[in-house]
Write an enzyme that holds these catalytic residues in place. Structure first.
Site, PDB file in Angstrom:
ATOM      1  N   GLU A 123      -8.748 -12.345   5.237  1.00 11.36           N
ATOM      2  CA  GLU A 123      -7.709 -11.887   6.158  1.00 11.36           C
ATOM      3  C   GLU A 123      -8.290 -11.961   7.570  1.00 11.36           C
ATOM      4  O   GLU A 123      -7.951 -12.841   8.355  1.00 11.36           O
ATOM      5  CB  GLU A 123      -7.302 -10.450   5.818  1.00 11.36           C
ATOM      6  CG  GLU A 123      -6.261  -9.863   6.759  1.00 11.36           C
ATOM      7  CD  GLU A 123      -6.003  -8.388   6.484  1.00 11.36           C
ATOM      8  OE1 GLU A 123      -6.769  -7.765   5.728  1.00 11.36           O
ATOM      9  OE2 GLU A 123      -5.035  -7.859   7.046  1.00 11.36           O
ATOM     10  N   HIS A 155       0.843  -1.207   0.000  1.00 13.03           N
ATOM     11  CA  HIS A 155       0.000   0.000   0.000  1.00 13.03           C
ATOM     12  C   HIS A 155       0.870   1.245   0.000  1.00 13.03           C
ATOM     13  O   HIS A 155       1.742   1.388   0.868  1.00 13.03           O
ATOM     14  CB  HIS A 155      -0.918   0.011   1.215  1.00 13.03           C
ATOM     15  CG  HIS A 155      -1.955  -1.071   1.195  1.00 13.03           C
ATOM     16  ND1 HIS A 155      -3.242  -0.861   0.765  1.00 13.03           N
ATOM     17  CD2 HIS A 155      -1.890  -2.387   1.533  1.00 13.03           C
ATOM     18  CE1 HIS A 155      -3.940  -1.997   0.855  1.00 13.03           C
ATOM     19  NE2 HIS A 155      -3.128  -2.946   1.318  1.00 13.03           N
ATOM     20  N   GLY A 178     -10.097  -2.403   3.155  1.00 12.74           N
ATOM     21  CA  GLY A 178     -10.793  -1.864   4.331  1.00 12.74           C
ATOM     22  C   GLY A 178     -11.326  -3.006   5.158  1.00 12.74           C
ATOM     23  O   GLY A 178     -11.186  -4.168   4.791  1.00 12.74           O
TER      24      GLY A 178
HETATM   25 ZN   LIG Z   1      -3.483  -4.936   2.036  1.00 14.00          ZN
END
Ligand SMILES: [Zn+2]
Length: 357
Positions: free
Chosen positions: A204, A18, A174
């Protein structure tokens, strides 16, 4: 044994990083001073430690809070360009030869930039970074839409508009809980009709339903993390006898790439330790595993550090690193001929030379 110098020299491929999670602490301090943004620490070293500590808290929500500061200092074109250029330089210095770096354009509009101006600024920064990096690197953009917001269609259109100008794909990110990827189905269907590529953060914090939706409803080319696919595998302690459920088998059979980010997963609680991380078993079972950094600032990490941690936990060596690099390059959203060129001209020759000596 691999020396630290060899590890940095080894050609590495990064698919999940990111932009707003990889700033240099010193840059955050300088940019914040320019715009009068108040930081929790003003010394670069202390600030860097603060990011890692905050991200270590074990909660995805608190982890995401650290981004308030990095995003705050990336609201004008000059700042974005600088961050993008330094990102590419830092990755190249760590031996990354190809990187797809993602960010959400919609998060950089508070000082009046348009979505297009944000993408242009990142593009210019990447060009500058590639031109000035100490080693050759190819860097491309992935445009992210935030899963709790409603702009995914607009961002998907932006990714398609910039497909020949450095943007190779789309992503949603998010907090997963409560925001299933199917909320953004129109954006994914649009991308499919446009023959465009996308990855989805799935599996995740959240389990198999999220992965299943990402693949079977949304049509994701790759999975961001995907660690919970382990929940669809039964295995003995040694990981020798493993039985795959239908979804895990589909992912492995289809060679669906898993963008695994070991250190980041420890911080969000998705794994208890590197040795316990599902990457060990998934690699052993020959899933299309790739190794990634996610947020270098928040995890205090780099590609060579992630590989070092994996080597310590699983005894990986150069042949394994070569496999990860080729897996990732095969899974990149870059056109096939360009992927092949990096594999044949950069990755394979380096490993052939070093493994032979
Ligand atoms: Zn990520």
């Amino acid at each position: 044994m691999i020396t630290p110098e060899q590890l940095i020299a080894a050609p590495k491929v990064l698919l999940h990083d990111h932009l707003d999670g990889g700033l240099r602490p010193g840059t955050v301090v300088e940019l914040a001073r320019e715009i009068g943004h108040v930081l929790p620490r003003t010394d670069a070293g202390e600030l860097g430690a603060w990011f890692v500590e905050s991200a270590d808290s074990g909660s995805l929500e608190r982890y995401l809070e650290t981004f308030d500061h990095t995003v705050a200092v990336m609201q004008n074109a000059e700042a974005i360009k600088r961050v993008a250029s330094e990102c590419v330089q830092d990755l190249a210095a760590d031996g990354v030869v190809y990187a797809e770096v993602r960010y959400a354009p919609e998060q950089h509009l508070t000082a009046g930039l348009t979505l297009e101006q944000v993408v242009d600024a990142v593009g210019e920064g990447f060009e500058h970074g590639m031109a000035t990096a100490e080693r050759p690197i190819v860097a491309r953009q992935l445009l992210t839409a935030m899963r709790h917001k409603a702009r995914s269609m607009e961002i998907a259109e932006l990714a398609v508009a910039y497909r020949d100008a450095g943007v190779v794909g789309f992503d949603i990110a998010g907090a997963e809980a409560g925001y299933p990827p199917t909320r953004h189905l129109d954006a994914f269907e649009y991308l499919q009709r446009e023959n465009a590529h996308f990855t989805i953060h799935a599996g995740e914090a959240f389990g198999l339903p999220s992965i299943w939706q990402a693949i079977q409803w949304c049509g994701a080319d790759r999975l961001g993390h995907g660690v919970r696919i382990i929940d669809d595998i039964t295995y003995d302690e040694a990981g020798e006898k493993a039985e795959l459920g239908r979804l895990a088998a589909y992912v492995r059979d289809g060679r669906i790439p898993l963008e695994m980010c070991p250190s980041s997963n420890l911080q969000t609680g998705a794994a208890a330790s590197i040795a316990d991380h599902p990457i060990g078993l998934l690699a052993k079972l020959r899933f299309r595993v790739t190794v990634n950094t996610d947020n270098r600032l928040m995890s205090g990490t780099s590609m060579s550090r992630e590989l070092t941690l994996l080597a310590e936990a699983f005894g990986y060596g150069l042949a394994d690193f070569r496999w990860f690099a080729i897996n990732a390059m095969k899974s990149a959203f870059l056109p096939f001929d360009e992927r092949l060129a990096i594999i044949d001209n950069t990755i394979k020759p380096w490993y052939a030379k070093v493994l032979a000596s």
